[in-house]
Design a protein around this motif. Structure first.
Motif, PDB file in Angstrom:
ATOM      1  N   TYR A   5       1.081  -1.095   0.234  1.00  0.00           N
ATOM      2  CA  TYR A   5      -0.104   0.178  -0.126  1.00  0.00           C
ATOM      3  C   TYR A   5       0.816   1.379  -0.308  1.00  0.00           C
ATOM      4  O   TYR A   5       2.196   1.434   0.420  1.00  0.00           O
ATOM      5  N   ILE A   6       0.497   1.943  -0.269  1.00  0.00           N
ATOM      6  CA  ILE A   6       0.620   4.020  -0.424  1.00  0.00           C
ATOM      7  C   ILE A   6       0.055   4.327   0.022  1.00  0.00           C
ATOM      8  O   ILE A   6      -1.059   4.716   0.241  1.00  0.00           O
ATOM      9  N   LEU A   7       0.580   4.996   1.634  1.00  0.00           N
ATOM     10  CA  LEU A   7      -0.377   5.986   2.338  1.00  0.00           C
ATOM     11  C   LEU A   7      -0.272   7.832   1.834  1.00  0.00           C
ATOM     12  O   LEU A   7       1.376   7.537   1.849  1.00  0.00           O
ATOM     13  N   LYS A   8      -1.081   8.529   1.502  1.00  0.00           N
ATOM     14  CA  LYS A   8      -0.854  10.003   1.420  1.00  0.00           C
ATOM     15  C   LYS A   8      -1.419  10.215   2.799  1.00  0.00           C
ATOM     16  O   LYS A   8      -1.947  10.134   3.289  1.00  0.00           O
ATOM     17  N   ILE A   9      -0.213  11.577   3.174  1.00  0.00           N
ATOM     18  CA  ILE A   9      -0.265  12.067   4.371  1.00  0.00           C
ATOM     19  C   ILE A   9      -0.525  13.310   4.653  1.00  0.00           C
ATOM     20  O   ILE A   9       0.866  13.631   4.013  1.00  0.00           O
ATOM     21  N   ILE A  10      -1.194  13.976   4.762  1.00  0.00           N
ATOM     22  CA  ILE A  10      -1.326  15.420   4.505  1.00  0.00           C
ATOM     23  C   ILE A  10      -0.773  15.795   5.943  1.00  0.00           C
ATOM     24  O   ILE A  10      -1.798  16.043   6.648  1.00  0.00           O
ATOM     25  N   LEU A  11       0.071  17.097   6.465  1.00  0.00           N
ATOM     26  CA  LEU A  11       0.468  17.342   7.578  1.00  0.00           C
ATOM     27  C   LEU A  11       0.356  18.880   7.414  1.00  0.00           C
ATOM     28  O   LEU A  11       0.539  19.511   6.198  1.00  0.00           O
ATOM     29  N   LYS A  12      -0.096  19.863   7.995  1.00  0.00           N
ATOM     30  CA  LYS A  12      -1.532  21.377   7.631  1.00  0.00           C
ATOM     31  C   LYS A  12       0.403  21.562   7.757  1.00  0.00           C
ATOM     32  O   LYS A  12      -0.177  23.141   7.907  1.00  0.00           O
ATOM     33  N   LYS A  13       1.225  21.686   9.014  1.00  0.00           N
ATOM     34  CA  LYS A  13       1.720  22.538   9.240  1.00  0.00           C
ATOM     35  C   LYS A  13       3.259  21.838   9.402  1.00  0.00           C
ATOM     36  O   LYS A  13       3.720  20.673   9.479  1.00  0.00           O
ATOM     37  N   ASN A  14       3.899  23.032   9.395  1.00  0.00           N
ATOM     38  CA  ASN A  14       5.556  22.774   9.683  1.00  0.00           C
ATOM     39  C   ASN A  14       5.723  21.784  10.979  1.00  0.00           C
ATOM     40  O   ASN A  14       5.291  22.755  11.366  1.00  0.00           O
ATOM     41  N   GLN A  15       6.184  21.181  11.080  1.00  0.00           N
ATOM     42  CA  GLN A  15       6.334  20.361  12.445  1.00  0.00           C
ATOM     43  C   GLN A  15       7.798  19.658  12.624  1.00  0.00           C
ATOM     44  O   GLN A  15       8.147  18.925  11.698  1.00  0.00           O
ATOM     45  N   GLU A  16       8.167  19.783  13.755  1.00  0.00           N
ATOM     46  CA  GLU A  16       9.705  19.101  14.030  1.00  0.00           C
ATOM     47  C   GLU A  16       8.971  17.699  14.629  1.00  0.00           C
ATOM     48  O   GLU A  16       8.391  17.660  15.834  1.00  0.00           O
ATOM     49  N   ILE A  17       9.649  17.019  14.523  1.00  0.00           N
ATOM     50  CA  ILE A  17       8.661  15.504  15.217  1.00  0.00           C
ATOM     51  C   ILE A  17      10.049  14.003  15.276  1.00  0.00           C
ATOM     52  O   ILE A  17      10.970  14.754  15.052  1.00  0.00           O
ATOM     53  N   ILE A  18       9.909  13.766  16.743  1.00  0.00           N
ATOM     54  CA  ILE A  18      11.128  13.302  16.794  1.00  0.00           C
ATOM     55  C   ILE A  18      10.519  11.424  16.903  1.00  0.00           C
ATOM     56  O   ILE A  18       9.554  10.900  16.759  1.00  0.00           O
ATOM     57  N   ILE A  19      11.507  11.042  15.072  1.00  0.00           N
ATOM     58  CA  ILE A  19      11.181   9.564  15.245  1.00  0.00           C
ATOM     59  C   ILE A  19      12.177   8.485  15.647  1.00  0.00           C
ATOM     60  O   ILE A  19      12.876   7.997  15.080  1.00  0.00           O
ATOM     61  N   GLY A  20      11.501   8.074  17.297  1.00  0.00           N
ATOM     62  CA  GLY A  20      11.720   6.896  17.383  1.00  0.00           C
ATOM     63  C   GLY A  20      13.945   7.987  17.773  1.00  0.00           C
ATOM     64  O   GLY A  20      14.047   8.562  17.517  1.00  0.00           O
ATOM     65  N   LYS A  21      14.637   6.213  17.140  1.00  0.00           N
ATOM     66  CA  LYS A  21      16.227   6.290  17.389  1.00  0.00           C
ATOM     67  C   LYS A  21      16.230   6.720  15.853  1.00  0.00           C
ATOM     68  O   LYS A  21      17.669   7.636  16.055  1.00  0.00           O
ATOM     69  N   LEU A  22      15.726   7.400  15.101  1.00  0.00           N
ATOM     70  CA  LEU A  22      15.855   8.475  13.574  1.00  0.00           C
ATOM     71  C   LEU A  22      16.132   9.675  14.080  1.00  0.00           C
ATOM     72  O   LEU A  22      16.765  10.480  13.787  1.00  0.00           O
ATOM     73  N   GLY A  23      15.957  10.524  15.514  1.00  0.00           N
ATOM     74  CA  GLY A  23      15.550  11.109  16.494  1.00  0.00           C
ATOM     75  C   GLY A  23      15.050  12.372  15.641  1.00  0.00           C
ATOM     76  O   GLY A  23      13.733  12.350  15.353  1.00  0.00           O
ATOM     77  N   LYS A  24      15.098  13.423  15.901  1.00  0.00           N
ATOM     78  CA  LYS A  24      14.659  14.329  15.274  1.00  0.00           C
ATOM     79  C   LYS A  24      14.697  14.619  13.714  1.00  0.00           C
ATOM     80  O   LYS A  24      15.406  15.282  13.220  1.00  0.00           O
ATOM     81  N   ILE A  25      13.090  15.280  13.520  1.00  0.00           N
ATOM     82  CA  ILE A  25      13.232  15.375  12.091  1.00  0.00           C
ATOM     83  C   ILE A  25      12.225  16.329  11.586  1.00  0.00           C
ATOM     84  O   ILE A  25      11.299  16.880  12.123  1.00  0.00           O
ATOM     85  N   ASN A  26      13.054  17.763  10.527  1.00  0.00           N
ATOM     86  CA  ASN A  26      11.703  18.956  10.669  1.00  0.00           C
ATOM     87  C   ASN A  26      11.171  18.176   9.146  1.00  0.00           C
ATOM     88  O   ASN A  26      11.281  18.214   8.032  1.00  0.00           O
ATOM     89  N   PHE A  27       9.566  18.275   9.428  1.00  0.00           N
ATOM     90  CA  PHE A  27       8.591  17.556   8.266  1.00  0.00           C
ATOM     91  C   PHE A  27       8.151  18.774   8.200  1.00  0.00           C
ATOM     92  O   PHE A  27       7.849  20.066   9.145  1.00  0.00           O
ATOM     93  N   LYS A  28       8.007  19.551   6.901  1.00  0.00           N
ATOM     94  CA  LYS A  28       7.266  20.514   6.364  1.00  0.00           C
ATOM     95  C   LYS A  28       5.550  19.932   5.313  1.00  0.00           C
ATOM     96  O   LYS A  28       5.994  19.315   5.314  1.00  0.00           O
ATOM     97  N   LYS A  29       5.408  21.587   5.500  1.00  0.00           N
ATOM     98  CA  LYS A  29       3.721  21.302   5.985  1.00  0.00           C
ATOM     99  C   LYS A  29       3.808  20.960   4.041  1.00  0.00           C
ATOM    100  O   LYS A  29       4.585  21.037   3.435  1.00  0.00           O
ATOM    101  N   GLY A  30       2.805  19.651   3.745  1.00  0.00           N
ATOM    102  CA  GLY A  30       2.714  19.758   2.759  1.00  0.00           C
ATOM    103  C   GLY A  30       2.151  17.335   3.265  1.00  0.00           C
ATOM    104  O   GLY A  30       1.542  17.082   3.429  1.00  0.00           O
ATOM    105  N   ASN A  31       2.165  17.104   1.685  1.00  0.00           N
ATOM    106  CA  ASN A  31       2.212  15.849   1.474  1.00  0.00           C
ATOM    107  C   ASN A  31       3.113  14.356   1.733  1.00  0.00           C
ATOM    108  O   ASN A  31       4.398  15.141   1.149  1.00  0.00           O
ATOM    109  N   TYR A  32       2.619  13.251   1.873  1.00  0.00           N
ATOM    110  CA  TYR A  32       4.206  12.561   2.484  1.00  0.00           C
ATOM    111  C   TYR A  32       3.347  11.501   1.782  1.00  0.00           C
ATOM    112  O   TYR A  32       2.222  10.972   2.467  1.00  0.00           O
TER     113      TYR A  32
END
Ligand SMILES: [Zn+2]
Length: 119
Positions: A5-32
């Motif tokens: 499957y392919i998920l399309k995820i819409i993020l409304k705002k720029n967001q800094e999210i900690i992704i487990g062991k990958l650490g902090k990632i800056n996610f830009k507003k938009g589609n994933y």
């Protein structure tokens, strides 16, 4: 039913999210776009991705449980084998920007998550 499957995820705002062991990632507003597979029940897996309340298990769970995620939709490829998962990831890599090392700890891909500003 199993499949990819392919998920399309819409993020409304720029967001800094900690992704487990990958650490902090800056996610830009938009589609994933996220590629995954389920070897037993693809619909159940997709429903799980759409739920905000869940125990964090995969990288993608840190994103799908985020409050700024507005909408998740899914495209299914029923009966595709697990190898197809990485082929789909490679196709997305040609079009979109990869979030390096995301969702691909058990394969050799650059990523299984991709960013697109507009589409
Ligand atoms: Zn892969």
């Amino acid at each position: 039913m199993k499949g990819v499957y392919i998920l399309k995820i819409i993020l409304k705002k720029n967001q800094e999210i900690i992704i487990g062991k990958l650490g902090k990632i800056n996610f830009k507003k938009g589609n994933y776009y996220y590629v995954g597979s389920s070897q037993n029940n693809i619909d159940k897996r997709i429903q799980r991705h759409k739920r905000k309340e869940k125990k964090i298990h995969w990288h993608i769970d840190y994103l799908t449980t985020n409050a700024q995620v507005e909408k998740i939709t899914a495209k299914k490829f029923i009966n595709y084998l697990k190898e197809k998962e990485c082929l789909e990831a490679k196709k997305l890599l040609k079009k979109y920007e990869p979030i390096k090392k995301f969702g691909c700890s058990d394969c050799k891909c650059i990523s299984h998550l991709f960013f697109s500003k507009n589409t």
